[in-house]
Design a protein around this motif. Structure first.
Motif, PDB file in Angstrom:
ATOM      1  N   GLY A 202       0.806  -1.214   0.000  1.00 42.31           N
ATOM      2  CA  GLY A 202       0.000   0.000   0.000  1.00 42.31           C
ATOM      3  C   GLY A 202       0.839   1.263   0.000  1.00 42.31           C
ATOM      4  O   GLY A 202       0.420   2.289  -0.542  1.00 42.31           O
ATOM      5  N   ASP A 203       2.016   1.192   0.611  1.00 46.61           N
ATOM      6  CA  ASP A 203       2.921   2.330   0.591  1.00 46.61           C
ATOM      7  C   ASP A 203       4.323   1.872   0.951  1.00 46.61           C
ATOM      8  O   ASP A 203       4.530   0.723   1.360  1.00 46.61           O
ATOM      9  N   GLU A 204       5.259   2.767   0.787  1.00 49.49           N
ATOM     10  CA  GLU A 204       6.649   2.441   1.085  1.00 49.49           C
ATOM     11  C   GLU A 204       7.418   3.716   1.392  1.00 49.49           C
ATOM     12  O   GLU A 204       7.106   4.800   0.887  1.00 49.49           O
ATOM     13  N   ARG A 205       8.435   3.568   2.223  1.00 46.47           N
ATOM     14  CA  ARG A 205       9.370   4.652   2.482  1.00 46.47           C
ATOM     15  C   ARG A 205      10.389   4.684   1.340  1.00 46.47           C
ATOM     16  O   ARG A 205      10.932   3.645   0.979  1.00 46.47           O
ATOM     17  N   PHE A 206      10.629   5.873   0.796  1.00 42.50           N
ATOM     18  CA  PHE A 206      11.536   6.002  -0.345  1.00 42.50           C
ATOM     19  C   PHE A 206      12.972   6.021   0.172  1.00 42.50           C
ATOM     20  O   PHE A 206      13.562   7.067   0.454  1.00 42.50           O
ATOM     21  N   LEU A 207      13.515   4.825   0.320  1.00 40.23           N
ATOM     22  CA  LEU A 207      14.831   4.599   0.901  1.00 40.23           C
ATOM     23  C   LEU A 207      15.618   3.630   0.018  1.00 40.23           C
ATOM     24  O   LEU A 207      15.035   2.970  -0.851  1.00 40.23           O
TER      25      LEU A 207
ATOM     26  N   ARG B  73      12.393  -0.082   5.321  1.00 37.93           N
ATOM     27  CA  ARG B  73      11.463  -0.330   4.207  1.00 37.93           C
ATOM     28  C   ARG B  73      10.462  -1.420   4.607  1.00 37.93           C
ATOM     29  O   ARG B  73      10.832  -2.455   5.177  1.00 37.93           O
ATOM     30  N   ASN B  74       9.202  -1.185   4.291  1.00 40.01           N
ATOM     31  CA  ASN B  74       8.159  -2.167   4.592  1.00 40.01           C
ATOM     32  C   ASN B  74       8.462  -3.515   3.947  1.00 40.01           C
ATOM     33  O   ASN B  74       8.244  -4.566   4.548  1.00 40.01           O
ATOM     34  N   ALA B  75       8.967  -3.472   2.719  1.00 44.39           N
ATOM     35  CA  ALA B  75       9.228  -4.726   1.998  1.00 44.39           C
ATOM     36  C   ALA B  75      10.341  -5.526   2.668  1.00 44.39           C
ATOM     37  O   ALA B  75      10.275  -6.758   2.735  1.00 44.39           O
ATOM     38  N   VAL B  76      11.369  -4.851   3.152  1.00 39.26           N
ATOM     39  CA  VAL B  76      12.459  -5.546   3.841  1.00 39.26           C
ATOM     40  C   VAL B  76      11.934  -6.242   5.090  1.00 39.26           C
ATOM     41  O   VAL B  76      12.256  -7.399   5.383  1.00 39.26           O
TER      42      VAL B  76
ATOM     43  N   VAL C 160      -1.121   5.707  -8.021  1.00 44.93           N
ATOM     44  CA  VAL C 160       0.065   5.757  -7.161  1.00 44.93           C
ATOM     45  C   VAL C 160       0.621   7.172  -7.184  1.00 44.93           C
ATOM     46  O   VAL C 160       0.642   7.817  -8.237  1.00 44.93           O
ATOM     47  N   ILE C 161       1.093   7.640  -6.038  1.00 41.85           N
ATOM     48  CA  ILE C 161       1.664   8.981  -5.960  1.00 41.85           C
ATOM     49  C   ILE C 161       2.973   8.969  -5.180  1.00 41.85           C
ATOM     50  O   ILE C 161       3.192   8.124  -4.319  1.00 41.85           O
ATOM     51  N   GLY C 162       3.829   9.920  -5.491  1.00 42.08           N
ATOM     52  CA  GLY C 162       4.975  10.215  -4.659  1.00 42.08           C
ATOM     53  C   GLY C 162       4.553  11.209  -3.595  1.00 42.08           C
ATOM     54  O   GLY C 162       3.728  12.101  -3.847  1.00 42.08           O
ATOM     55  N   VAL C 163       5.095  11.045  -2.411  1.00 43.85           N
ATOM     56  CA  VAL C 163       4.741  11.905  -1.274  1.00 43.85           C
ATOM     57  C   VAL C 163       5.994  12.642  -0.814  1.00 43.85           C
ATOM     58  O   VAL C 163       7.047  12.025  -0.602  1.00 43.85           O
TER      59      VAL C 163
ATOM     60  N   LYS D 291       5.415  12.268   9.039  1.00 42.30           N
ATOM     61  CA  LYS D 291       6.057  11.136   9.707  1.00 42.30           C
ATOM     62  C   LYS D 291       7.309  10.767   8.931  1.00 42.30           C
ATOM     63  O   LYS D 291       7.256  10.571   7.720  1.00 42.30           O
ATOM     64  N   PRO D 292       8.462  10.686   9.595  1.00 45.29           N
ATOM     65  CA  PRO D 292       9.686  10.361   8.863  1.00 45.29           C
ATOM     66  C   PRO D 292       9.681   8.928   8.343  1.00 45.29           C
ATOM     67  O   PRO D 292       9.050   8.067   8.951  1.00 45.29           O
ATOM     68  N   PRO D 293      10.382   8.709   7.217  1.00 46.93           N
ATOM     69  CA  PRO D 293      11.042   9.715   6.386  1.00 46.93           C
ATOM     70  C   PRO D 293      10.027  10.519   5.574  1.00 46.93           C
ATOM     71  O   PRO D 293       8.928  10.025   5.292  1.00 46.93           O
TER      72      PRO D 293
END
Length: 269
Positions: free
Chosen positions: A74-79, A86-89, A181-184, A189-191
Motif C-alpha cells: 500500500g505504501d513504502e518509504r523512499f529509501l 522499508r516495509n518490503a524488507v 500511485v503517488i509520490g509523497v 512522519k519520517p522519512p
C-alpha cells in the motif's frame, strides 16, 4: 459497491495480530479455491509486520499455495534497497523469505538508489499495476478498475493522526484523483519522502482490513468510524468493495460509540 464497516475487537495487540494472521490464511485459501490465485496488498508497521510473523509461525500457513499469491504494498518509504525501515524488507524477514514465494510475485516499490525521485518510483509502480491488470483482463478476469489488478485483501494500519498508507490528513495525496500511485513529499512522519497507493486504488480492493492497536490510535479510530470526512481523517475513506473490516484491540476501541462496540464481531469471528 462499498459496504459499511464491520468492527472486530480483540483483548490486546498480540491476540489481534494472531487473529489477522488467521483471517488472512483463511481468506487466501477461500480465494484460491474460487479462482486459483490470490492477491494481497501488505502494510507495514508493528502490527502489520507482527501479523505476517504470526502467519509464518502458524501451522495453518501450509494450507495456502504461496506460489499462487501475488504481493503488492500500500505504501513504502523512499529509501535505498535493503534499508531496514522499508516495509518490503521487514515483510521479507517476517514471512516472504520463509514461504518460497516466487520473486515475480513480490511487487516492491522502487528504491531511492534505483530512481531519482519518489515521483518516478510512483510512476513505475503505476505502470507495473497497469501491466498486471492487462494480463488479468486478458485472462477474462473482470476488474473493478482497468488500471489495477484484482486486490482480494488490502491491509492497512492507521496512524494516531488517522493516516492510512502514506495518505496524511489535509495533504495533497488524500485529495488526489485520477491516479493510482503517488509520490509523497514532506510527510509529517519520517522519512518525509514516500510512495503510496491513492484512495482510489485502495478502494478498488474487494476487502479492506484496517488493523489498529494502542490507546494512541483510539481517537483516530473513533473519528473514522463516526463518519468523519476523509480529507481530515483519511482512515474514514478506506472502504472495500465487498467488505471493510476494522480489526482493533481494546485500547484502540476505547473511544468507539457503544452501538459499534455492541454490534461488532467477537474476536472469535
Amino acid at each position: 459497491m462499498t459496504t459499511e464497516p464491520k468492527v472486530s475487537i480483540h483483548p490486546d495487540a498480540g491476540l489481534l495480530a494472531a487473529s489477522v494472521a488467521a483471517r488472512l490464511v483463511t481468506r487466501l485459501v477461500d480465494v484460491q479455491n474460487e479462482r486459483g490465485t490470490a492477491t494481497v496488498v501488505l502494510t507495514g508497521g508493528t502490527l502489520g509486520i507482527g501479523a505476517l510473523r504470526a502467519v509464518a509461525e502458524s501451522p495453518a500457513r501450509s494450507a495456502v499455495d504461496w506460489s499462487a499469491v501475488d504481493f503488492w504494498w500500500g505504501d513504502e518509504r523512499f529509501l535505498p534497497a535493503g534499508h531496514e525501515d522499508r516495509n518490503a524488507v521487514q515483510a521479507r524477514a517476517a514471512l516472504l523469505d520463509q514461504i518460497g514465494v516466487s520473486e515475480d510475485r513480490v511487487h516492491e516499490f522502487g528504491t531511492a538508489d534505483a530512481y531519482s525521485s519518489q515521483d518516478d518510483a510512483a510512476a513505475a509502480y503505476a505502470s507495473a499495476l497497469q501491466e498486471a491488470a492487462e494480463k488479468e483482463a486478458a485472462q477474462g478476469i473482470e476488474l473493478r478498475d482497468p488500471r489495477l489488478p484484482q486486490f482480494d485483501i488490502l491491509l492497512l494500519g492507521v496512524g494516531p493522526d488517522a493516516h492510512v498508507a502514506s495518505l496524511f490528513p489535509e495533504m495533497a495525496g488524500i485529495r488526489t484523483k485520477g491516479q493510482t500511485v503517488i509520490g509523497v513529499s514532506n510527510a509529517p512522519k519520517p522519512p518525509p519522502e514516500r510512495i503510496s497507493l491513492t484512495l482510489e486504488a485502495i478502494n478498488s480492493a474487494e476487502e479492506v482490513w484496517l488493523a489498529v492497536a494502542g490507546k494512541d490510535k483510539a481517537g483516530a479510530v473513533g473519528l473514522a468510524l463516526a463518519g468523519a470526512g476523509h480529507v481530515q481523517v483519511p482512515a474514514a475513506g478506506a472502504r472495500g468493495r465487498r467488505k471493510t473490516l476494522w480489526l482493533i484491540d481494546q485500547e484502540a476501541a476505547s473511544q468507539l460509540p457503544g452501538r459499534l462496540i455492541n454490534n461488532g464481531e467477537s474476536d472469535a469471528d
